[in-house]
Design a protein around this motif. Structure first.
Motif, short mmCIF file in Angstrom:
data_model
loop_
_atom_site.label_atom_id
_atom_site.label_comp_id
_atom_site.label_asym_id
_atom_site.label_seq_id
_atom_site.Cartn_x
_atom_site.Cartn_y
_atom_site.Cartn_z
N LEU A 1 -7.11 2.95 4.41
CA LEU A 1 -7.98 2.59 3.19
C LEU A 1 -7.32 3.16 2.13
O LEU A 1 -7.83 2.85 0.83
CB LEU A 1 -9.32 2.73 3.76
N ASN B 1 -4.83 5.03 1.25
CA ASN B 1 -3.42 4.63 0.66
C ASN B 1 -3.44 3.35 -0.07
O ASN B 1 -2.80 3.14 -0.93
CB ASN B 1 -2.45 4.85 1.87
N GLY B 2 -4.16 2.28 0.86
CA GLY B 2 -4.09 0.93 0.11
C GLY B 2 -4.89 0.73 -0.99
O GLY B 2 -4.19 0.37 -1.94
N VAL B 3 -5.82 1.49 -1.40
CA VAL B 3 -6.69 1.33 -2.51
C VAL B 3 -5.87 2.28 -3.42
O VAL B 3 -5.70 1.68 -4.68
CB VAL B 3 -7.96 1.99 -2.34
N TYR C 1 -2.44 2.60 -3.62
CA TYR C 1 -1.48 1.63 -3.97
C TYR C 1 -1.91 0.44 -4.74
O TYR C 1 -1.09 0.20 -6.08
CB TYR C 1 -0.68 1.09 -2.94
N SER C 2 -3.09 -0.08 -4.38
CA SER C 2 -3.21 -1.38 -5.24
C SER C 2 -3.74 -0.87 -6.65
O SER C 2 -3.32 -1.68 -7.66
CB SER C 2 -4.41 -2.10 -4.62
N MET C 3 -4.38 0.12 -6.85
CA MET C 3 -4.52 0.73 -8.23
C MET C 3 -3.37 1.02 -8.96
O MET C 3 -3.25 0.74 -10.29
CB MET C 3 -5.28 2.05 -8.24
N VAL D 1 -0.17 -0.58 -8.51
CA VAL D 1 0.27 -1.77 -8.82
C VAL D 1 -0.36 -2.25 -9.96
O VAL D 1 0.08 -2.66 -11.07
CB VAL D 1 0.13 -2.64 -7.85
N GLY D 2 -1.82 -2.15 -10.05
CA GLY D 2 -2.75 -3.02 -11.05
C GLY D 2 -2.54 -2.50 -12.60
O GLY D 2 -2.39 -2.99 -13.23
N ILE D 3 -2.31 -0.90 -12.42
CA ILE D 3 -2.46 -0.45 -13.70
C ILE D 3 -0.96 -0.54 -14.31
O ILE D 3 -0.80 -0.55 -15.49
CB ILE D 3 -2.58 1.39 -13.62
N TYR E 1 0.94 -3.03 -13.98
CA TYR E 1 0.96 -4.45 -14.29
C TYR E 1 -0.09 -4.46 -15.74
O TYR E 1 0.56 -5.21 -16.42
CB TYR E 1 0.22 -5.34 -13.33
N PHE E 2 -1.00 -3.86 -15.75
CA PHE E 2 -1.92 -3.78 -17.00
C PHE E 2 -0.96 -3.42 -18.14
O PHE E 2 -0.96 -4.15 -19.14
CB PHE E 2 -3.30 -3.04 -16.79
#
Lengths: 334, 123, 151
Positions: free
Chosen positions: C131, C133-135, C137-139, C141-143, C145-146
């Protein structure tokens, strides 16, 4: 009593073991040594809420049964030396609280059985105590949740792993039990570290410790393995005992056919325990139920028991430190 | 016929991912938890470049169920969040996309622990 | 011979002595178990789709995940899942079933230490890294991309 060589103590008269008693779980009863384990239990929770409580209950039951059958009253005991493999020796501590006998906790992981017997025999031989109670125990489920994973967690065991024995062994050393099997020499081992990091490969971590202690003992006493009817290591498992043989032959000692490993012996290969049993209860129960009885019936005249302990902590292991190991030896004579 | 072919693809892709994980475990003695994290990272990278979507289209559940699918939906969720809700979407999008699965795991586990005890291992 | 050299020689020796897991059997079992779990998920998806043909693919996927998770937790509670995992190895824990099992098994095991420090704190003993690491990584990726989308 005198000290010979570097590590070995010779007890002047030998300290008799008045009685010894083992209590094991169902899986151990089904193993190859099943016929020697007279006392066993099927419900490994003992009707208790937690496995830690169950382990305590197992140890207390074993001790009380032994004392009752041999007509020893608790008030006769001078000191209680006990060890187990749970953090802070909780099992022995709580049992000591129940018994109300002065208590010395002996932690050397799975080597607790020989450590407690060795310390106890020194106390008796030195004339300080008359009767000393010694015990060691372990419980599979309690050990699993402390050292590894939750019981319901789905993982595969490595081919070189071992299975913690559910069992307890206890003995009473008695100054006046001169006709009983005796502890005549003890040898305390040095802690060795051969850099094993894998928490599942305890046999490989402990084999050098057993080799170190046995070599020291043979050097101190100027004897050879063939001088003993029976040599037993604690819980090296199959892999560990093969390594142990190899290491001993490098030290120019040939361990013959009279060598067994308690961990290798307690489970058969069909029981899914990979390399065999481990845990403080492994060597303790095999000693009480098998080795002691064989000595008592004079099948063995001179025997060596080297219980081996992997002194691992999950904390330091996760920090990348290797597993230190120690082995204490006692020499028994019928 | 098409349905059978689809199931074959699901089986092959799902099985293959698991077999690769098993192979890494045997060869390197990495613990299960580390393997999960490693595969999650691979999933996040593949999801971040929107590559895993093609595998999902080809192999369905064979690509979504393994932890790589979980990682890719975390990454994809973050990208979609960033597109629709800007900065805060980028922060929370990953969790939002996978929230149902996580919530069910936690909630049901919490519930079930009142009714059962761990069983002794026989072997 | 210094200690480091002795230890590395010993490690090599132990490595050679240690029994190897029958790796081909393990791989085959992982393949079969992993494939079976994924096919089971696909089947649930197909059944749901046949009842609700208009449902979009993401919602179907979520239902599939939830079904597999629920089944895993029930099997864990009945003490069956660890037997399957013993057979399947990576085939059972790489699919989402492994994640669900790790949470459920910890919850069941550590409830003895109470609901706060037992279940509450130790539920994520194994699943926590996933959980966290997943959160993270997703942050990331999101940042990323943003930031890219700003230009």
């Amino acid at each position: 009593m005198k000290k010979i060589g570097k590590q070995t103590y010779v007890l002047s008269n030998g300290v008799g073991i008045r009685c010894s008693h083992a209590l094991v779980g169902e899986k151990e009863k089904q193993g190859p040594l099943g016929k020697y384990f007279k006392d066993f239990f099927t419900d490994d929770t003992f009707g208790q809420k937690t496995f830690e409580k169950a382990e305590r209950h197992m140890l207390l039951t074993a001790i009380e049964d032994m004392l009752k059958r041999n007509n020893i009253s608790i008030s006769d005991l001078d000191v209680y030396i006990g060890g187990d493999i749970l953090n802070q020796l909780v099992t022995s501590n709580y049992v000591a609280e129940q018994l109300q006998v002065p208590f010395i906790g002996a932690y050397s992981a799975c080597s607790s059985v020989t450590e407690s017997l060795a310390l106890g025999s020194l106390l008796v031989d030195g004339g300080f105590c008359t009767k000393v109670l010694c015990s060691a125990c372990s419980h599979f489920s309690a050990a699993e949740r402390q050292y590894r994973y939750p019981l319901e967690f789905g993982n595969q065991r490595q081919a070189y792993s071992q299975w913690t024995v559910t069992g307890a062994g206890c003995s009473v050393l008695d100054k006046f039990a001169t006709d009983m099997p005796k502890i005549t020499k003890v040898c305390f081992g040095k802690v060795v570290d051969f850099g094993i990091l894998d928490i599942a490969n305890m046999g490989a971590a402990m084999a050098p410790a057993a080799c170190d202690t046995l070599t020291a003992f043979l050097n101190d006493t100027k004897t050879a393995p063939a001088d003993y009817d029976f040599i037993a290591t604690g819980d090296l498992g199959k892999l560990g005992s093969d390594i142990f043989r190899e290491l001993m032959s490098k030290n120019n000692y040939d361990i013959g056919n009279n060598y067994i490993d308690c961990g290798h012996m307690i489970f058969s290969s069909t029981q899914g325990c990979m390399q065999g049993g481990s845990g403080a209860g492994c060597s303790a129960s095999v000693f009480s139920a098998y080795i002691y009885q064989k000595l008592k019936s004079k099948k063995f005249k001179k025997a060596l028991l080297l219980a081996t302990g992997a002194l691992m902590s999950t904390t330091t292991n996760q920090q990348g430190d290797p597993i230190p190991a120690v082995s204490h030896l006692i020499m028994l004579e019928a | 016929m098409e349905a059978i072919l689809m199931y074959l693809k699901v089986f092959a892709v799902g099985g293959l991912i698991c077999a690769i994980a098993e192979l890494i475990m045997i060869k390197t003695k990495i613990t299960p938890a580390r393997i999960l994290v490693l595969f999650l990272m691979i999933g996040a990278v593949l999801g971040g470049f929107n590559l895993w979507t093609y595998v999902i289209q080809w192999a369905g559940a064979g690509a979504t169920l393994p932890i790589i699918g979980f990682g890719s939906s975390l990454a994809k969720g973050a990208i979609e969040g960033a597109t629709s809700n800007g900065f805060f979407g980028a922060l929370g999008g990953g969790l939002a996309a996978t929230s149902a699965g996580i919530a069910v795991s936690i909630g049901l586990s919490y519930l079930i622990c009142f009714f059962t005890n761990s069983h002794t291992k026989k072997n | 011979m210094n200690k480091q050299q002795r230890n590395s020689e010993y490690l090599m020796y132990v490595e050679n002595q240690s029994p190897k897991s029958a790796w081909f059997t393990s791989l085959l079992r992982a393949f079969i178990m992993g494939g079976t779990i994924c096919c089971f998920g696909q089947m649930i998806g197909d059944v749901i789709k046949s009842f609700f043909p208009t449902m979009d693919i993401l919602t179907v996927g979520a239902w599939v995940n939830i079904s597999v998770i629920t089944l895993t937790i029930l099997l864990t509670a009945f003490g069956v899942f660890d037997l399957l995992a013993k057979y399947g190895g990576a085939g059972t824990f790489i699919p989402i079933s492994g994640f669900a099992n790790s949470i459920a098994s910890c919850a069941i095991e550590y409830k003895k230490e109470g609901l706060v420090f037992g279940v509450g704190a130790k539920m994520f003993y194994v699943a926590g890294p996933v959980l966290v690491n997943g959160v993270a990584y997703s942050m990331i990726v999101g940042i990323i991309y943003f930031i890219i989308s700003l230009f």
